[in-house]
Design an enzyme around this catalytic site. Structure first.
Site, PDB file in Angstrom:
ATOM      1  N   PRO A  89     -28.664  11.356  -0.318  1.00  0.00           N
ATOM      2  CA  PRO A  89     -29.200  12.237   0.734  1.00  0.00           C
ATOM      3  C   PRO A  89     -28.226  13.366   1.074  1.00  0.00           C
ATOM      4  CG  PRO A  89     -28.956   9.954   1.525  1.00  0.00           C
ATOM      5  CD  PRO A  89     -28.528   9.958   0.107  1.00  0.00           C
ATOM      6  N   GLU A 116     -23.834   1.397   0.605  1.00  0.00           N
ATOM      7  CA  GLU A 116     -23.403   2.590   1.348  1.00  0.00           C
ATOM      8  C   GLU A 116     -23.084   3.758   0.404  1.00  0.00           C
ATOM      9  OE1 GLU A 116     -23.306   3.151   4.790  1.00  0.00           O
ATOM     10  OE2 GLU A 116     -24.591   1.414   4.476  1.00  0.00           O
ATOM     11  N   ARG A 154     -42.536  16.794 -16.747  1.00  0.00           N
ATOM     12  CA  ARG A 154     -43.792  17.534 -16.877  1.00  0.00           C
ATOM     13  C   ARG A 154     -43.567  19.015 -17.181  1.00  0.00           C
ATOM     14  NH1 ARG A 154     -45.570  19.852 -12.562  1.00  0.00           N
ATOM     15  NH2 ARG A 154     -47.786  19.450 -12.778  1.00  0.00           N
ATOM     16  N   ASP A 169     -49.286  25.293 -10.701  1.00  0.00           N
ATOM     17  CA  ASP A 169     -48.950  24.303  -9.684  1.00  0.00           C
ATOM     18  C   ASP A 169     -48.456  24.930  -8.413  1.00  0.00           C
ATOM     19  OD1 ASP A 169     -49.259  21.972 -11.021  1.00  0.00           O
ATOM     20  OD2 ASP A 169     -47.213  21.915 -11.782  1.00  0.00           O
TER      21      ASP A 169
HETATM   22  N1  ADE Z   1     -30.648   7.824  -1.958  1.00  0.00           N
HETATM   23  C1  ADE Z   1     -31.039   7.412  -0.746  1.00  0.00           C
HETATM   24  N2  ADE Z   1     -31.755   8.330  -0.124  1.00  0.00           N
HETATM   25  C2  ADE Z   1     -31.840   9.393  -0.967  1.00  0.00           C
HETATM   26  C3  ADE Z   1     -32.452  10.672  -0.910  1.00  0.00           C
HETATM   27  N3  ADE Z   1     -33.118  11.073   0.164  1.00  0.00           N
HETATM   28  N4  ADE Z   1     -32.326  11.484  -1.957  1.00  0.00           N
HETATM   29  C4  ADE Z   1     -31.622  11.105  -3.031  1.00  0.00           C
HETATM   30  N5  ADE Z   1     -31.026   9.924  -3.153  1.00  0.00           N
HETATM   31  C5  ADE Z   1     -31.123   9.069  -2.139  1.00  0.00           C
END
Ligand code: ADE
Length: 250
Positions: A89, A116, A154, A169
């Site tokens: 994230p 984590e 794709r 798309d």
């Molecule tokens: N691992 C956990 N959450 C994630 C996300 N939002 N994007 C990429 N990898 C992740």
């Protein structure tokens, strides 16, 4: 194009990617997806891959050694070093533009974290690029890796039956896609927009662009603003002059 996925749950990724369009692309050898279990690279007798974090805090961290060794083993099996994408994230946001960029690669290593995350030293040593699929937190990088494989595959020539469909798309031109209709012409009293039955391709294209603009403005105003900056509307008079000039004999 070859995807190499480093994960603690190889069956999750392999099972999730072997149906429909991607399965056909694999059969046709347009793409391949290889999974590598990071646990196979541990050097301790219990095959442990995680440990507590220095400095305290909840949760466990994937240790540097098995992650690094798994990645190096894959790199050494390739003709040249591949880009390594760590799904997190904390990464750059994955977009259609990024998918198109990654689709140019011959090999791509996707690294899935758990718990984590992964010891930062391994990520630095590997030279990983950080990629996020959105501003929310999942339990691991497997689903994000599968999303990247799908979106990138794709765009590999031959994977979609109709090459142009990737172009029309949503996001292909920076806008959301226009609404689409199929048979019957009337369903539950709802009529297909008559312009789509007119056979006038120029009118259909104009209607579709208008619908894309309306939809994008309503649902994704920030994308609409960006599109309008990049495509400032041409004034009516200018447009007429341009059209007249095009018709002038040379
Ligand atoms: N691992 C956990 N959450 C994630 C996300 N939002 N994007 C990429 N990898 C992740």
């Amino acid at each position: 194009m070859q995807f190499h996925i480093l994960t603690l749950f190889p069956e999750m990724v392999a099972d999730g990617l072997c149906t429909s369009i991607l399965a056909r692309a694999m059969e046709k050898k347009l793409i391949s997806v290889e999974t590598h279990n990071i646990r196979d690279y541990t050097e301790n007798k219990h095959n442990k891959v995680d440990d507590y974090t220095y400095g305290g805090g909840a949760g466990m961290l994937m240790q540097a050694q098995p992650v690094y060794d798994a990645c190096e083993a894959v790199q050494e099996s390739l003709p040249s070093r591949a880009r390594v994408i760590y799904l997190t994230p904390q990464g750059e946001l994955f977009t259609q533009k990024k998918a198109a960029e990654l689709a140019q690669e011959e090999n791509l290593i996707l690294l899935c974290g758990h718990y984590e995350g992964i010891d930062e030293r391994a990520l630095e040593e590997i030279g990983a690029e950080y990629l996020s699929i959105g501003d929310y937190v999942l339990t691991g990088g497997e689903l994000p890796a599968m999303i990247v494989v799908d979106a990138v595959s794709r765009l590999v020539p031959g994977v979609l039956n109709n090459e142009s469909s990737a172009q029309t798309d949503s996001f292909g031109n920076g806008l959301l896609e226009y609404p689409q209709y199929s048979r019957p012409e009337i369903w539950r009293g709802r009529q297909v927009p008559p312009v789509l039955l007119s056979g006038d391709h120029a009118k259909v294209d104009a209607w579709r662009l208008e619908q894309s603009l309306l939809r994008t403005k309503e649902r994704r105003p920030e994308l609409y603003e960006q599109y309008m900056q990049e495509h400032p509307p041409v004034e009516k008079n200018k447009r007429r002059r341009r059209a007249a000039k095009a018709e002038e004999p040379v």
